[in-house]
Design an enzyme around this catalytic site. Structure first.
Site, PDB file in Angstrom:
ATOM      1  N   SER A 128     117.146  -7.433  18.547  1.00 16.23           N
ATOM      2  CA  SER A 128     116.323  -8.522  18.028  1.00 16.23           C
ATOM      3  C   SER A 128     116.882  -9.872  18.431  1.00 16.23           C
ATOM      4  CB  SER A 128     116.247  -8.433  16.498  1.00 16.23           C
ATOM      5  OG  SER A 128     115.558  -9.552  15.962  1.00 16.23           O
ATOM      6  N   THR A 132      90.577   4.915  54.031  1.00 19.99           N
ATOM      7  CA  THR A 132      90.524   4.526  55.441  1.00 19.99           C
ATOM      8  C   THR A 132      91.476   3.368  55.739  1.00 19.99           C
ATOM      9  OG1 THR A 132      88.230   5.281  55.683  1.00 19.99           O
ATOM     10  CG2 THR A 132      89.028   3.672  57.288  1.00 19.99           C
ATOM     11  N   SER A 190      90.930  12.684  60.809  1.00 21.83           N
ATOM     12  CA  SER A 190      90.064  11.760  60.071  1.00 21.83           C
ATOM     13  C   SER A 190      90.823  11.347  58.815  1.00 21.83           C
ATOM     14  CB  SER A 190      88.758  12.451  59.675  1.00 21.83           C
ATOM     15  OG  SER A 190      88.072  11.710  58.671  1.00 21.83           O
ATOM     16  N   THR A 191      90.478  10.203  58.282  1.00 21.66           N
ATOM     17  CA  THR A 191      91.041   9.814  56.978  1.00 21.66           C
ATOM     18  C   THR A 191      90.831  10.921  55.965  1.00 21.66           C
ATOM     19  OG1 THR A 191      90.715   7.443  57.343  1.00 21.66           O
ATOM     20  CG2 THR A 191      90.775   8.187  55.054  1.00 21.66           C
ATOM     21  N   ASN A 192      89.704  11.627  56.099  1.00 22.65           N
ATOM     22  CA  ASN A 192      89.291  12.565  55.066  1.00 22.65           C
ATOM     23  C   ASN A 192      90.027  13.895  55.084  1.00 22.65           C
ATOM     24  OD1 ASN A 192      87.515  10.491  54.671  1.00 22.65           O
ATOM     25  ND2 ASN A 192      85.779  11.547  55.618  1.00 22.65           N
TER      26      ASN A 192
END
Length: 465
Positions: free
Chosen positions: A316, A99, A138-140
């Site tokens: 190294s 959301t 919707s966010t979903n």
């Protein structure tokens, strides 16, 4: 600093007027102050594509005025183009099933649309983040749809990168097709194998990965946009549901399709687990190949030293002249990360409850990260390692000749027990199998050389017969 006052269900809050996001995003920034990764920008841009598609459809359905809708479309396009990337800083790890991310996009688009129409940020009576930008959504249904679209685009790039890696390995297969070296099983001397045959095996593994990942796109094409909160489609008309999918097809140029049962597509995330599982399989193969190259290139004096990896950087801070296999090491670490992401995706997908999975933000972050990491890693692996590998033919020959593994070629000629005795002699006298056979005199030099011919030893059949 100039501020504007915004209100929500919880109360009022001052918002820096230079920001395009609003009160919902501001609260999310405070609540999820992890100072780590923000939400993946691929995901943000695909949400903006959905906002654009929704505005186009709502204009056609006369639920949004052309003036307001066109401002939303223009603002969405600017988000897609990356103009407002700095406005999306909410943590990838957030509560609320996405959301906060959806509202972040809604608020940025709304405030930019307000500016386009001549207003000031926060004048939501002109363009409202929810009533207008989020209309019929919707966010979903927005978040799963955006993830599927973003993942498909990334999958195509990864499949192409894998195809190029496969080709690079096949080139090495041909290049090294007549160079024999000692094979190893359980890291112990085993039968001889052509170096090219080893690279051919790598190419086949990557070929499987490429094909599996290319095909898995099909699993992601079904989207739940129009399902709104739980997949029932409340607050979205049937006309909108059908039209928005058509518009998204046109905008993305992808073969996406409306789910025939959005309740399922809204609450169940097993498809993302399936996709991630194939990415894990790819990571497993990449790790195996990278580990093999590190072993074969180990040394240059104290290891196998049968291949020479490209020197990319000094190795190294205390040992002069040391060069590490940094590219294969990077490949290994990325592979580990993808495998770890797969575990996180599995746990998140299995933690959904009833009509929604609250942990989809974690799935978004892990899946898109794995896709992007693998794509870039495969390209680097090919360009900075595989293409530049050369074979140390002298070491390959010496390691093979010193090994007692060649005695296996004699099993069908003298039997297992006699071959074992020859191996013991070779080890005790520190001679090669070839030298022991020469000394023994059972076979002529020509017969021995025929039995131990590299091409006889690395192909089906009985050597020397």
């Amino acid at each position: 600093m100039d501020y504007r006052l915004e209100k929500d269900l919880i109360g009022s809050k001052e918002i820096d007027n230079s920001k395009y996001y609003g009160i919902n995003t501001a609260r999310a920034l405070e609540n999820f102050e992890l100072n780590n990764k923000a939400v993946n920008m691929d995901f943000i841009r695909e949400i903006a594509v959905i906002k654009k598609a929704a505005a186009i459809v709502n204009i056609k359905l006369n639920t949004l005025t052309e003036e307001k809708g066109n401002a939303i479309i223009k603002a969405s396009e600017e988000v897609i183009d990356g103009k407002f990337d700095d406005q999306f800083k909410v943590s990838a790890f957030q509560g609320g099933a996405g959301t906060s991310t959806n509202m972040n996009v809604n608020e940025v688009i709304a405030n930019r649309a307000i500016e386009i129409l001549g207003g000031q940020k926060g004048e939501y009576e002109i363009v409202h983040p929810l009533n207008d930008v989020n209309m019929s959504q919707s966010t979903n249904d927005v978040c799963p749809t955006a993830l599927r679209i973003a993942a498909i685009k990334r999958i195509r790039k990864l499949a192409n990168a894998l195809a190029e890696l496969q080709e690079a390995l096949q080139i090495k297969e041909n290049e090294f097709s007549d160079i024999i070296h000692l094979g190893r099983t359980q890291l112990m001397d085993a039968l001889p194998i052509m170096v090219g045959q080893g690279f051919g095996a790598y190419a086949k593994a990557i070929e499987r990965d490429r094909w599996r990942i290319y095909k898995v796109e099909e699993r992601l094409r079904v989207i739940n946009i129009g399902g709104t909160a739980i997949g029932t489609g409340l607050n979205a008309t049937n006309k909108y549901i059908f039209m928005v999918t058509d518009v998204l097809q046109d905008l993305t140029k992808l073969g996406i399709a409306r789910s025939d049962f959005p309740i399922d597509t809204t609450q169940n995330c097993d498809v993302f687990v399936e996709v991630s599982g194939l990415l894990k399989a790819c990571a497993v193969n990449l790790m195996k190949i990278s580990n093999d190259l590190r072993l074969l290139g180990s040394g240059p004096r104290g290891g196998f030293a049968e291949i020479i990896l490209p020197m990319c950087q000094a190795g190294s801070t205390i040992m002069p002249g040391k060069v590490n296999p940094v590219i294969p090491e990077m490949v290994g670490q990325v592979s580990m990360r993808v495998i770890a992401n797969d575990t996180a995706i599995t746990l998140a997908a299995s933690s959904g409850q009833l009509e929604l999975n609250a942990f989809i933000p974690l799935i978004v972050e892990c899946l898109l990260e794995s896709l992007e990491l693998l794509e870039k890693t495969v390209i680097i692996f090919k360009e900075k390692c595989i293409e530049h590998i050369i074979v140390n033919e002298l070491n390959c020959k010496e390691n093979l000749e010193r090994s007692t593994a060649l005695v296996t070629a004699l099993v069908h000629h003298i039997g297992y027990d006699k071959a074992s005795d020859l191996a013991k002699v070779a080890l005790k006298e520190e001679k090669s199998i070839r030298e022991v056979l020469y000394d023994e005199g059972t076979y002529s030099k020509e017969e021995i050389d025929k039995i131990l011919n590299p091409f006889e030893l690395t192909s089906p059949g009985i050597p020397g017969k």
